[in-house]
Design a protein around this motif. Structure first.
Motif, PDB file in Angstrom:
ATOM      1  N   CYS A   1     -22.897  -6.495  31.801  1.00  0.00           N
ATOM      2  CA  CYS A   1     -21.564  -6.674  31.227  1.00  0.00           C
ATOM      3  C   CYS A   1     -20.833  -7.785  31.965  1.00  0.00           C
ATOM      4  CB  CYS A   1     -20.762  -5.370  31.311  1.00  0.00           C
ATOM      5  SG  CYS A   1     -19.080  -5.535  30.698  1.00  0.00           S
ATOM      6  N   THR A   2     -20.276  -8.734  31.230  1.00  0.00           N
ATOM      7  CA  THR A   2     -19.571  -9.861  31.836  1.00  0.00           C
ATOM      8  C   THR A   2     -18.066  -9.668  31.865  1.00  0.00           C
ATOM      9  OG1 THR A   2     -19.495 -10.971  29.700  1.00  0.00           O
ATOM     10  CG2 THR A   2     -21.378 -11.465  31.129  1.00  0.00           C
ATOM     11  N   ASN A   3     -17.587  -8.560  31.338  1.00  0.00           N
ATOM     12  CA  ASN A   3     -16.145  -8.301  31.316  1.00  0.00           C
ATOM     13  C   ASN A   3     -15.692  -7.692  32.633  1.00  0.00           C
ATOM     14  OD1 ASN A   3     -15.699  -8.988  28.470  1.00  0.00           O
ATOM     15  ND2 ASN A   3     -16.966  -7.184  28.076  1.00  0.00           N
ATOM     16  N   ASP A   4     -14.457  -8.001  33.006  1.00  0.00           N
ATOM     17  CA  ASP A   4     -13.869  -7.414  34.206  1.00  0.00           C
ATOM     18  C   ASP A   4     -13.293  -6.052  33.841  1.00  0.00           C
ATOM     19  OD1 ASP A   4     -12.694  -6.763  36.567  1.00  0.00           O
ATOM     20  OD2 ASP A   4     -11.100  -8.263  36.452  1.00  0.00           O
ATOM     21  N   CYS A   5     -14.045  -4.998  34.121  1.00  0.00           N
ATOM     22  CA  CYS A   5     -13.655  -3.651  33.670  1.00  0.00           C
ATOM     23  C   CYS A   5     -12.924  -2.862  34.745  1.00  0.00           C
ATOM     24  CB  CYS A   5     -14.898  -2.863  33.239  1.00  0.00           C
ATOM     25  SG  CYS A   5     -15.889  -3.726  32.018  1.00  0.00           S
ATOM     26  N   SER A   6     -12.790  -3.411  35.939  1.00  0.00           N
ATOM     27  CA  SER A   6     -12.269  -2.624  37.055  1.00  0.00           C
ATOM     28  C   SER A   6     -10.810  -2.237  36.861  1.00  0.00           C
ATOM     29  CB  SER A   6     -12.431  -3.415  38.364  1.00  0.00           C
ATOM     30  OG  SER A   6     -11.734  -4.647  38.272  1.00  0.00           O
ATOM     31  N   SER A   7     -10.057  -3.055  36.108  1.00  0.00           N
ATOM     32  CA  SER A   7      -8.627  -2.785  35.970  1.00  0.00           C
ATOM     33  C   SER A   7      -8.252  -2.303  34.577  1.00  0.00           C
ATOM     34  CB  SER A   7      -7.830  -4.061  36.294  1.00  0.00           C
ATOM     35  OG  SER A   7      -8.181  -5.100  35.409  1.00  0.00           O
ATOM     36  N   VAL A   8      -9.245  -1.951  33.767  1.00  0.00           N
ATOM     37  CA  VAL A   8      -8.989  -1.528  32.393  1.00  0.00           C
ATOM     38  C   VAL A   8      -9.231  -0.029  32.273  1.00  0.00           C
ATOM     39  CG1 VAL A   8      -9.602  -1.834  29.969  1.00  0.00           C
ATOM     40  CG2 VAL A   8      -9.634  -3.790  31.524  1.00  0.00           C
ATOM     41  N   TYR A   9      -8.225   0.672  31.773  1.00  0.00           N
ATOM     42  CA  TYR A   9      -8.369   2.110  31.584  1.00  0.00           C
ATOM     43  C   TYR A   9      -8.816   2.393  30.158  1.00  0.00           C
ATOM     44  CZ  TYR A   9      -7.077   7.008  30.978  1.00  0.00           C
ATOM     45  OH  TYR A   9      -7.088   8.346  30.689  1.00  0.00           O
ATOM     46  N   VAL A  10      -9.872   3.167  30.014  1.00  0.00           N
ATOM     47  CA  VAL A  10     -10.371   3.544  28.699  1.00  0.00           C
ATOM     48  C   VAL A  10     -10.055   5.017  28.479  1.00  0.00           C
ATOM     49  CG1 VAL A  10     -12.396   3.712  27.218  1.00  0.00           C
ATOM     50  CG2 VAL A  10     -12.210   1.853  28.885  1.00  0.00           C
ATOM     51  N   PRO A  11      -9.202   5.336  27.493  1.00  0.00           N
ATOM     52  CA  PRO A  11      -8.881   6.750  27.237  1.00  0.00           C
ATOM     53  C   PRO A  11     -10.131   7.555  26.918  1.00  0.00           C
ATOM     54  CG  PRO A  11      -7.352   5.311  26.075  1.00  0.00           C
ATOM     55  CD  PRO A  11      -8.443   4.435  26.616  1.00  0.00           C
ATOM     56  N   TRP A  12     -10.142   8.782  27.417  1.00  0.00           N
ATOM     57  CA  TRP A  12     -11.281   9.657  27.160  1.00  0.00           C
ATOM     58  C   TRP A  12     -11.180  10.277  25.779  1.00  0.00           C
ATOM     59  CZ3 TRP A  12     -15.510  11.604  30.129  1.00  0.00           C
ATOM     60  CH2 TRP A  12     -15.743  10.884  31.300  1.00  0.00           C
ATOM     61  N   PRO A  13     -12.298  10.563  25.138  1.00  0.00           N
ATOM     62  CA  PRO A  13     -12.274  11.167  23.802  1.00  0.00           C
ATOM     63  C   PRO A  13     -11.993  12.662  23.819  1.00  0.00           C
ATOM     64  CG  PRO A  13     -14.538  10.814  24.490  1.00  0.00           C
ATOM     65  CD  PRO A  13     -13.669  10.212  25.565  1.00  0.00           C
ATOM     66  N   VAL A  14     -11.799  13.237  24.999  1.00  0.00           N
ATOM     67  CA  VAL A  14     -11.481  14.658  25.131  1.00  0.00           C
ATOM     68  C   VAL A  14     -10.218  14.808  25.972  1.00  0.00           C
ATOM     69  CG1 VAL A  14     -13.870  15.441  24.910  1.00  0.00           C
ATOM     70  CG2 VAL A  14     -12.984  14.838  27.165  1.00  0.00           C
ATOM     71  N   THR A  15      -9.585  15.966  25.871  1.00  0.00           N
ATOM     72  CA  THR A  15      -8.388  16.239  26.667  1.00  0.00           C
ATOM     73  C   THR A  15      -8.749  16.364  28.142  1.00  0.00           C
ATOM     74  OG1 THR A  15      -7.334  17.375  24.829  1.00  0.00           O
ATOM     75  CG2 THR A  15      -6.464  17.832  27.016  1.00  0.00           C
ATOM     76  N   THR A  16      -7.991  15.689  28.993  1.00  0.00           N
ATOM     77  CA  THR A  16      -8.195  15.767  30.437  1.00  0.00           C
ATOM     78  C   THR A  16      -6.896  16.192  31.111  1.00  0.00           C
ATOM     79  OG1 THR A  16      -7.701  13.401  30.673  1.00  0.00           O
ATOM     80  CG2 THR A  16     -10.026  14.023  30.473  1.00  0.00           C
ATOM     81  N   SER A  17      -6.997  16.590  32.381  1.00  0.00           N
ATOM     82  CA  SER A  17      -5.824  17.012  33.150  1.00  0.00           C
ATOM     83  C   SER A  17      -5.857  16.377  34.531  1.00  0.00           C
ATOM     84  CB  SER A  17      -5.792  18.540  33.300  1.00  0.00           C
ATOM     85  OG  SER A  17      -5.657  19.183  32.057  1.00  0.00           O
ATOM     86  N   LEU A  18      -4.692  16.007  35.012  1.00  0.00           N
ATOM     87  CA  LEU A  18      -4.541  15.584  36.397  1.00  0.00           C
ATOM     88  C   LEU A  18      -4.228  16.827  37.217  1.00  0.00           C
ATOM     89  CD1 LEU A  18      -4.254  13.356  38.583  1.00  0.00           C
ATOM     90  CD2 LEU A  18      -1.831  13.220  37.961  1.00  0.00           C
ATOM     91  N   VAL A  19      -5.088  17.158  38.200  1.00  0.00           N
ATOM     92  CA  VAL A  19      -4.908  18.370  39.001  1.00  0.00           C
ATOM     93  C   VAL A  19      -4.769  18.000  40.472  1.00  0.00           C
ATOM     94  CG1 VAL A  19      -6.191  19.770  37.347  1.00  0.00           C
ATOM     95  CG2 VAL A  19      -7.395  18.745  39.279  1.00  0.00           C
TER      96      VAL A  19
END
Length: 313
Positions: free
Chosen positions: A215-233
């Protein structure tokens, strides 16, 4: 015909009156109609009114970050309007799971704030316990897949499975306002990228799956939403563990933020925040509160613990 004889005559520039009724998107569109409209729409009064409709007055600060209210709106007021979640009313706490009358350890959480300008997530806490009260800097936060049927064992303690753990991070900084043998009070700090940009979910908007070495894209600073519900704990003085290692964590995890499926954590913060505050504003509130007011946070404790004066010395 005099002005008094016709109630429909607009005083002043009619165009300015029209622009006063437009929202941000409509005003930006109006500026592109012609040069005259563009000049009229550049008056900062219009942008100031729009900003006042969106954020509390105490967060509308121009200097030193913005030259005008138009600049403030274009930046979404990231420097001064921090989404803040009040945790005191919901009694969020990470407690030692073997608490008893002779031994007590618990961390009560008071506020969660996302400083969008500095890219920091701040969590205010009040921890009390026995003489061996642990250092809060060893606490951690994690993003886990929200699976209610899997996240609890019979003791009622949230424990994400290994496959459900998206990202975990130790606190990157710990600011203590009170640091006594039985009582610590302060703020834990993470970077938003450290919390949400998971290496387990490396990816970018141009990638259809997990990124790889090609992959040649800079992915380190890109957030990809998850396809399922997540929680910050959050877990006090422990790592957020998974799988059969859950016995190593002797304090329970507590949910801070729920992130719906396909939702950016930015939108989750905005949707669940109870107010917009200046950076570190919750710190100032809880740092300066009296001891009597601080004790109100602990009213739900069993009487055998709450009436034991050694915890409040």
């Amino acid at each position: 015909m005099s002005d008094n004889s016709c109630p429909f005559i607009l005083h002043g520039d009619p165009l300015q009156h029209v622009l006063d009724y437009l929202d941000v998107r409509s005003l930006c569109t109006a500026l592109q109609v012609c040069k005259e409209w563009s000049t009229a729409g550049c008056r900062d009064d219009h942008w100031r009114k729009l900003a006042a409709q969106r954020w509390p007055a105490h967060t509308l600060r121009l200097l030193p970050f913005y030259a005008s209210y138009k600049d403030l709106l274009r930046d979404d007021n990231k420097r001064s309007a921090c989404p803040t979640i009040d945790l005191t009313s919901s009694s969020k706490h990470s407690a030692y799971k073997y608490n008893r009358a002779s031994y007590f350890l618990e961390c009560r959480l008071t506020a969660l704030q996302w400083d969008r300008g500095a890219h920091l997530v701040r969590l205010c806490f009040d921890a009390r316990g026995d003489l061996d009260l642990r250092q809060p800097g060893t606490s951690s936060a994690a993003v886990v897949v929200d699976r209610p049927e899997h996240n609890y064992h019979p003791g009622g303690m949230m424990q994400p499975k290994l496959c459900d753990l998206v990202q975990t991070a130790r606190a990157e900084a710990c600011e203590l306002w009170i640091n006594r043998r039985r009582h610590t009070k302060g703020c834990l700090v993470w970077t938003d990228q450290g919390l949400f940009n998971s290496p387990l979910r490396a990816g970018c908007m141009q990638c259809t799956s997990k990124c790889n070495s090609k992959c040649t894209n800079d992915c380190s600073s890109v957030y990809v939403p998850w396809p399922v519900t997540t929680s910050l704990v959050f877990c006090f003085a422990n790592a957020v563990v998974s799988g059969p290692q859950y016995l190593n964590a002797d304090c329970n995890c507590v949910e801070l933020l729920k992130i719906p499926a396909h939702c950016h954590y930015r939108d989750a913060f905005m949707g669940q925040c109870t107010s917009y505050e200046l950076p570190k504003a919750p710190d100032s509130v809880f740092r300066s509160e009296s001891e009597d007011k601080s004790k109100l946070l602990w009213q739900s404790l069993p009487d055998v613990i709450r009436n034991n004066q050694q915890w409040w010395g």
